[in-house]
Write a protein that holds these residues in place. Structure first.
Motif, PDB file in Angstrom:
ATOM      1  N   GLY A  71       0.780  -1.226   0.000  1.00  0.00           N
ATOM      2  CA  GLY A  71       0.000   0.000   0.000  1.00  0.00           C
ATOM      3  C   GLY A  71       0.812   1.277   0.000  1.00  0.00           C
ATOM      4  O   GLY A  71       1.999   1.305  -0.337  1.00  0.00           O
ATOM      5  N   GLU A 114      -6.714  -0.357  -0.839  1.00  0.00           N
ATOM      6  CA  GLU A 114      -7.534   0.392  -1.790  1.00  0.00           C
ATOM      7  C   GLU A 114      -8.144   1.648  -1.167  1.00  0.00           C
ATOM      8  O   GLU A 114      -8.593   2.545  -1.896  1.00  0.00           O
ATOM      9  CB  GLU A 114      -8.631  -0.520  -2.339  1.00  0.00           C
ATOM     10  N   LYS A 115      -8.131   1.719   0.176  1.00  0.00           N
ATOM     11  CA  LYS A 115      -8.611   2.906   0.880  1.00  0.00           C
ATOM     12  C   LYS A 115      -7.466   3.854   1.241  1.00  0.00           C
ATOM     13  O   LYS A 115      -7.684   4.851   1.935  1.00  0.00           O
ATOM     14  CB  LYS A 115      -9.358   2.502   2.155  1.00  0.00           C
TER      15      LYS A 115
END
Length: 276
Positions: free
Chosen positions: A18, A47-48
């Protein structure tokens, strides 16, 4: 693949996904699995915009399969080295089952200077073993049967657990996932026999009561009320009361593997806790 060489030259495998500058969430896996067991939560948080870090405990997964040192004190000291190596700060720690014990003992032993929140998922604290002061616990014969089954036929035992109580696939009306069963088996068989065997004593007999009482940060306790592996009455209900800032959410009908089965609900609960 990233590995950290520890103080005794054992190597700890970890995944670091990430946004490098994103808020950090760490994951500690349950018995006898690996960091792969958290992939649904990890990809969701990446994804956040979060940075997610998960490791394979020594003896498990891709980490060194040493013969000794499969106990909570060693595990949390390994994790402390990983935190220092990656300069982890202001993290939220998440732990499932045995990994929930790891998170609890880490915070009790090493403090909260690098951690701002924690989440315990179907976690073993405060104590799984039945004792005079813990009558809600499980009898030692239950854990002896685990060890006996491993000695007799570990490969079959590691099919029986996910086929039945781990995911509640032995309950009527529950849709069985052969993929979940095989993935559990894959992770379990990749863990060394010695680590899996010794860890039964570690997750069942370690008392985390004082650790829970000392944790001075918000902790979210998530537990299924039909957890057949770590019964909620001996674990989640007690932990939430012992934690100074504990908050409990019960998953009705939830199994021991709510993070694998109730994925969307679990991911939302984690995200809401991170944001608030």
């Amino acid at each position: 693949m990233p590995f950290l060489k520890l103080r005794d030259n054992a190597e700890l495998f970890y995944q670091d996904w990430g946004n490098p500058k994103g808020e950090i969430v760490t994951f500690s896996h349950g018995w006898p699995l690996s960091s792969d067991n958290w992939e649904s939560q990890m990809i969701f948080l990446v994804e956040k915009g979060y940075r997610v870090i998960a490791h394979d405990r020594r003896g498990h997964g891709r980490s060194t399969q040493n013969w000794t040192d499969h106990n909570m004190e060693i595990y949390v000291d390994d994790l402390k080295e990983l935190f220092e190596h990656l300069n982890i700060k202001d993290a939220t720690m998440v732990g499932h089952s045995h990994g929930g014990g790891e998170v609890t003992r880490f915070l009790g032993k090493h403090g909260t200077s690098r951690v701002k929140k924690a989440i315990l998922v179907g976690a073993v604290p405060p104590l799984m073993l039945k004792t005079p002061s813990n009558p809600e616990g499980l009898d030692k014969s239950v854990f002896d049967s685990f060890r006996e089954a491993m000695r007799k036929d570990r490969a079959q035992f590691f099919l029986d657990v996910p086929t039945g109580p781990f995911f509640n696939f032995n309950r009527s009306g529950v849709t069985k996932s052969e993929g979940q069963i095989q993935n559990w088996w894959r992770q379990g068989m990749r863990t060394s026999f010695k680590a899996a065997y010794d860890s039964v004593k570690d997750f069942s007999e370690t008392d985390f009561t004082n650790d829970l009482k000392s944790i001075n940060i918000p902790v979210l306790v998530l537990h299924g009320d039909d957890d057949q592996v770590v019964p909620i009455g001996a674990a989640g209900l007690k932990s939430a009361k012992l934690l100074p800032q504990g908050k409990l959410k019960i998953y009705p009908g939830g199994s021991h593997a709510i993070h694998n089965i109730n994925v969307d609900e679990m991911n939302k609960d984690i995200l809401d806790f991170l944001k608030n």
